[in-house]
Design a protein around this motif. Structure first.
Motif, PDB file in Angstrom:
ATOM      1  N   ALA A  50       0.805  -1.220   0.000  1.00 56.50           N
ATOM      2  CA  ALA A  50       0.000   0.000   0.000  1.00 56.50           C
ATOM      3  C   ALA A  50       0.842   1.275   0.000  1.00 56.50           C
ATOM      4  O   ALA A  50       0.505   2.226  -0.727  1.00 56.50           O
ATOM      5  CB  ALA A  50      -0.979  -0.006   1.171  1.00 56.50           C
ATOM      6  N   PRO A  51       1.935   1.373   0.738  1.00 59.76           N
ATOM      7  CA  PRO A  51       2.731   2.601   0.690  1.00 59.76           C
ATOM      8  C   PRO A  51       3.329   2.894  -0.687  1.00 59.76           C
ATOM      9  O   PRO A  51       3.639   4.045  -1.003  1.00 59.76           O
ATOM     10  CB  PRO A  51       3.843   2.353   1.716  1.00 59.76           C
ATOM     11  CG  PRO A  51       3.281   1.343   2.655  1.00 59.76           C
ATOM     12  CD  PRO A  51       2.405   0.472   1.799  1.00 59.76           C
ATOM     13  N   GLN A  52       3.492   1.907  -1.521  1.00 54.53           N
ATOM     14  CA  GLN A  52       4.057   2.111  -2.861  1.00 54.53           C
ATOM     15  C   GLN A  52       3.051   2.735  -3.823  1.00 54.53           C
ATOM     16  O   GLN A  52       3.421   3.409  -4.775  1.00 54.53           O
ATOM     17  CB  GLN A  52       4.541   0.781  -3.446  1.00 54.53           C
ATOM     18  CG  GLN A  52       5.452  -0.021  -2.567  1.00 54.53           C
ATOM     19  CD  GLN A  52       6.672   0.743  -2.127  1.00 54.53           C
ATOM     20  OE1 GLN A  52       7.314   1.423  -2.917  1.00 54.53           O
ATOM     21  NE2 GLN A  52       6.982   0.659  -0.854  1.00 54.53           N
ATOM     22  N   ALA A  53       1.766   2.532  -3.572  1.00 56.28           N
ATOM     23  CA  ALA A  53       0.726   2.945  -4.513  1.00 56.28           C
ATOM     24  C   ALA A  53       0.628   4.456  -4.668  1.00 56.28           C
ATOM     25  O   ALA A  53       0.402   4.950  -5.769  1.00 56.28           O
ATOM     26  CB  ALA A  53      -0.618   2.373  -4.092  1.00 56.28           C
ATOM     27  N   ASP A  74      -7.576   3.399   3.140  1.00 59.16           N
ATOM     28  CA  ASP A  74      -8.514   4.529   3.059  1.00 59.16           C
ATOM     29  C   ASP A  74      -7.936   5.692   2.269  1.00 59.16           C
ATOM     30  O   ASP A  74      -8.617   6.291   1.440  1.00 59.16           O
ATOM     31  CB  ASP A  74      -8.925   5.002   4.462  1.00 59.16           C
ATOM     32  CG  ASP A  74      -9.810   4.004   5.175  1.00 59.16           C
ATOM     33  OD1 ASP A  74     -10.460   3.186   4.490  1.00 59.16           O
ATOM     34  OD2 ASP A  74      -9.847   4.042   6.415  1.00 59.16           O
ATOM     35  N   HIS A  75      -6.684   6.035   2.520  1.00 60.32           N
ATOM     36  CA  HIS A  75      -6.095   7.195   1.823  1.00 60.32           C
ATOM     37  C   HIS A  75      -6.014   6.978   0.311  1.00 60.32           C
ATOM     38  O   HIS A  75      -6.133   7.921  -0.454  1.00 60.32           O
ATOM     39  CB  HIS A  75      -4.725   7.557   2.422  1.00 60.32           C
ATOM     40  CG  HIS A  75      -3.630   6.581   2.114  1.00 60.32           C
ATOM     41  ND1 HIS A  75      -3.449   5.421   2.835  1.00 60.32           N
ATOM     42  CD2 HIS A  75      -2.686   6.597   1.168  1.00 60.32           C
ATOM     43  CE1 HIS A  75      -2.409   4.769   2.336  1.00 60.32           C
ATOM     44  NE2 HIS A  75      -1.933   5.467   1.316  1.00 60.32           N
ATOM     45  N   LEU A  76      -5.856   5.733  -0.132  1.00 59.02           N
ATOM     46  CA  LEU A  76      -5.806   5.472  -1.570  1.00 59.02           C
ATOM     47  C   LEU A  76      -7.210   5.550  -2.180  1.00 59.02           C
ATOM     48  O   LEU A  76      -7.380   6.064  -3.281  1.00 59.02           O
ATOM     49  CB  LEU A  76      -5.188   4.112  -1.852  1.00 59.02           C
ATOM     50  CG  LEU A  76      -3.707   4.009  -1.503  1.00 59.02           C
ATOM     51  CD1 LEU A  76      -3.228   2.581  -1.668  1.00 59.02           C
ATOM     52  CD2 LEU A  76      -2.897   4.961  -2.349  1.00 59.02           C
TER      53      LEU A  76
END
Length: 79
Positions: A50-53, A74-76
């Motif tokens: 997820a942090p890579q997206a 959620d942030h994505l």
């Protein structure tokens, strides 16, 4: 080999990570509708998905984003 020479000099490749299975790298791609790559990252294998997206989709325009469940955050979804 090149890998052995890097290890002898003490250089670290940030795209190669150590896990229980050994050394690994992940490939994250952002592609257009027909699958043509527009951006990619090569993080170490133990890094979260997820942090890579955020870096992959930053500045790209899209009506729909499809991703693996590993990118569920959620942030994505808000972005």
């Amino acid at each position: 080999s090149a890998r052995c020479r890097r290890q002898e000099r003490g250089a670290e490749d940030p795209a190669i990570g150590r896990s229980r299975g050994g050394l690994s790298t992940k490939i994250h791609l952002a592609v257009r509708g027909l699958g043509c790559p527009v951006r990619f990252t090569l993080p170490a294998g133990q890094k979260g998905d997820a942090p890579q997206a955020a870096a992959l989709i930053e500045g790209l325009s899209a009506e729909v984003v499809m991703a693996d469940a590993a990118y569920d955050a959620d942030h994505l979804r808000q972005a």
